[in-house]
Each structure stands twice: as structure tokens, then as C-alpha cells.
Motif scaffolding. Structure first.
Motif, PDB file in Angstrom:
ATOM      1  N   UNK A  17       1.899  -7.600  -5.257  1.00  0.00           N
ATOM      2  CA  UNK A  17       2.261  -8.095  -3.919  1.00  0.00           C
ATOM      3  C   UNK A  17       1.028  -8.058  -2.996  1.00  0.00           C
ATOM      4  N   UNK A  18       0.700  -9.195  -2.363  1.00  0.00           N
ATOM      5  CA  UNK A  18      -0.541  -9.260  -1.589  1.00  0.00           C
ATOM      6  C   UNK A  18      -0.497  -8.595  -0.212  1.00  0.00           C
ATOM      7  N   UNK A  19      -1.636  -8.040   0.181  1.00  0.00           N
ATOM      8  CA  UNK A  19      -1.832  -7.476   1.527  1.00  0.00           C
ATOM      9  C   UNK A  19      -3.144  -8.039   2.059  1.00  0.00           C
ATOM     10  N   UNK A  20      -3.157  -8.444   3.306  1.00  0.00           N
ATOM     11  CA  UNK A  20      -4.387  -8.920   3.949  1.00  0.00           C
ATOM     12  C   UNK A  20      -4.682  -7.982   5.113  1.00  0.00           C
ATOM     13  N   UNK A  21      -5.726  -7.164   4.978  1.00  0.00           N
ATOM     14  CA  UNK A  21      -6.071  -6.211   6.029  1.00  0.00           C
ATOM     15  C   UNK A  21      -7.105  -6.854   6.947  1.00  0.00           C
ATOM     16  N   UNK A  22      -6.784  -6.887   8.245  1.00  0.00           N
ATOM     17  CA  UNK A  22      -7.706  -7.461   9.230  1.00  0.00           C
ATOM     18  C   UNK A  22      -8.680  -6.361   9.643  1.00  0.00           C
TER      19      UNK A  22
END
Ligand code: PYC
Length: 314
Positions: A17-22
Motif C-alpha cells: 500500500x503506497x504512502x507519499x510523505x511530503x
């Protein structure tokens, strides 16, 4: 509406499951508490949420994580999780992704790490082999054996539980949990979610139940169960869902089917697993979830002023 300049992100996936950390380019939201910051994001920066996670730069399965200054001095960071439609309370797979991202950036080392979220303090243990154990907010079963009339499906009975987000948990024996059936599983879980809303079944303070979790027999060795989780925007969780596994353990505990400390291995619809266990803290049940995340890219998202889709599609 906020200014759309370059935004620095690190992408990872946690058990699929993807996570995009800013990590840069998003102005710190106003507010002293994490809830105030989330509300300020909702009011002032919703275009950034959309631009970061929606197509053409993202897609509906991505969970975004904005890092803020922490609220508590002992915390590494504050985190506001968001997705293609709104903001999440906690996100188990997302927290595991944040921890591995911070390790990749050289900002943390293996050991104990505290974080602030909009639903309360959480912590994580980064292990030397890259696995991460998270300690979630307290979990509980809110309503047991709720009967629901679902148009086109019939009567469905399930439980309502909190695991950092609100879940309806049920089993539908006529619906095998196979990845190739995901379109049908999405259709059915969306009907259940609509029926919950239509029949006024909510969380303990009237919150919308925006996650639906189906359970069936496991297919991988060592797992006790396999699940399919509908996320708020209409995507399905590729991981076994950290907050969903927390809600499942609370439900099992309340039914006398899981004891404090006992391991529960939850398989996802893609065959990946989380192992969880409950800890007792006074009268609260604290879920622990262990899983793996892998960094997949580091990028600068660009938003040309002439791009008609710079604010995201959808
Ligand atoms: O892992 O808690 C989780 C989660 C929530 C939505 C997607 N993943």
C-alpha cells in the motif's frame, strides 16, 4: 487557495500500500494542536492535498502524510494523513512508511520514535532489519452484531469498531476474497458503506463509517485471516490495513477470541501480512502492528502554471 510551487516527496509502499510523505514545499499549516492544523489544511490548503495525491501526479490508492513540527517535545514529528477525498485519523501502513522514509533520509535511527497525529500520540519501534512496529491509538468495539439491509445484497451483520478510523467489519461467505474479484468486492463494500450511512449507523460521536472490512480464510502460512478493506475514496487497501487490523483485534478481544499479548497475523487481499497484538493500558486496549515498508522513489512534484491539471484530476 495556496500557492502551488514544487513539492518534495518520498514515496514508499507498506506491504503493497503506497504512502507519499511530503518533506518540503508545503507551508506548515496554522494551529497549535494537530486537529487545528488538520482543519487549517482543510480550509487553506486543500488544493495541495489534491495536487499531491490525485492523478496525474498520484492515484486513488496513495495516502499522503504531511510532516509538521511536533506538538509534544518528545515527538519526532507531527503527521497529518490525507487521501484522494479527505483526511484520515491515523494510518497504520502510512506510519510504517513515514518511519522508513525518515530512516532513508537519515533523520532517525533504529529505536523508539514518538509522533503526534490528529487522533492522538502514537509511537513506533524501528528495528535494525527495517521492520517497524507501531503502537497505535487505543482501539475499541463500539457496536456488536449490527444488522444492516443492503440493497441488492440482503441482510448483512457486522461490527462497528474504532482503530484510529471507523470500520464496519463483516464476513460475506458468498464473496471469495480474491484479488481478481476486486471490482466486485469494491462494489459490494461501497453498497455496505452507503447502507450504513442511509440507515444512520455511525461511530460513537456520529462520525461517518468510511472503511468497510471483509474477512475470510487466510491463504498464507501463519496468518489467521485474510481481508479486503474499502478505503474512504473508493480504493482498496493493498496492505492488511493497520487501523483495520487494530479494529479487528478489538472486536476479537471483545468476543473472547483474542487475549492481550496474543499474536494475530492478518493477510491482505494481495497476500502481504501485518502481525498485531494488543497491550492493556489501564482500561484501554493499545494495538501494536508490525510490518515492512520499502522506499520506492524521491521526487519533486512540479506544477507548471499552464498545466490545466496542476490541481489534480477528479
Ligand atoms: O493502514 O491504517 C491503515 C490504512 C488506512 C487506510 C489505508 N491504510
Amino acid at each position: 487557495m495556496s500557492r502551488l510551487g514544487p513539492i518534495e516527496v518520498v514515496d514508499s509502499h507498506t506491504e503493497g500500500e503506497p504512502t507519499r510523505v511530503v518533506i518540503g514545499g508545503w507551508p506548515e499549516p496554522d494551529g497549535r494542536t494537530m486537529l487545528e492544523r488538520r482543519e487549517s489544511m482543510r480550509r487553506e490548503q486543500d488544493d495541495l492535498r489534491r495536487a499531491v495525491v490525485l492523478e496525474p501526479r498520484g492515484h486513488d490508492a496513495i495516502v499522503g502524510a504531511l510532516l509538521t513540527t511536533p506538538v509534544r517535545p518528545e515527538a519526532v514529528a507531527g503527521i497529518v494523513f490525507f487521501n484522494d477525498v479527505s483526511y484520515l485519523g491515523m494510518c497504520g501502513h502510512g506510519l510504517i512508511g513515514v518511519v522508513r522514509t525518515l530512516e532513508f533520509l537519515g533523520r532517525v535511527e533504529p529505536g523508539h520514535l514518538e509522533f503526534d497525529t490528529t487522533v492522538g500520540p502514537v509511537s513506533a519501534e524501528l528495528l535494525t532489519d527495517g521492520r517497524v512496529t507501531i503502537r497505535n491509538v487505543p482501539t475499541f468495539l463500539h457496536r456488536r452484531d449490527v444488522s444492516l439491509e443492503v440493497p441488492g445484497i440482503g441482510s448483512v451483520t457486522g461490527d462497528v469498531a474504532w482503530g484510529g478510523n471507523w470500520f464496519f467489519l463483516t464476513e460475506l461467505p458468498g464473496q471469495p476474497l480474491e484479488l481478481s474479484r476486486r471490482a466486485e468486492l469494491l462494489r459490494v463494500t461501497m453498497l455496505i458503506r452507503d447502507a450504513l450511512q442511509g440507515q444512520g449507523i455511525t461511530g460513537s460521536a456520529g462520525e461517518r463509517i468510511d472503511h468497510v472490512e471483509l474477512f475470510g480464510p487466510p491463504t498464507v502460512a501463519g496468518a489467521q485471516s485474510r481481508n479486503f478493506v474499502l478505503c474512504p475514496g473508493g480504493a482498496y487497501d493493498r496492505s492488511p490495513c493497520g487501523t483495520g487490523t487494530s479494529a479487528k483485534m478489538a472486536t476479537l478481544y471483545a468476543k473472547g477470541q483474542l487475549t492481550v499479548g496474543e499474536r494475530w497475523t492478518q493477510e491482505s487481499i494481495v497476500g502481504s501480512t501485518f502481525t498485531g497484538w494488543l497491550e492493556q493500558d489501564g482500561d484501554q486496549l493499545i494495538p501494536n502492528i508490525e510490518g515492512r515498508a520499502f522506499v520506492t522513489s524521491r521526487a519533486t512534484l512540479m506544477f507548471e502554471s499552464t498545466d490545466p491539471f496542476r490541481h489534480g484530476l477528479g
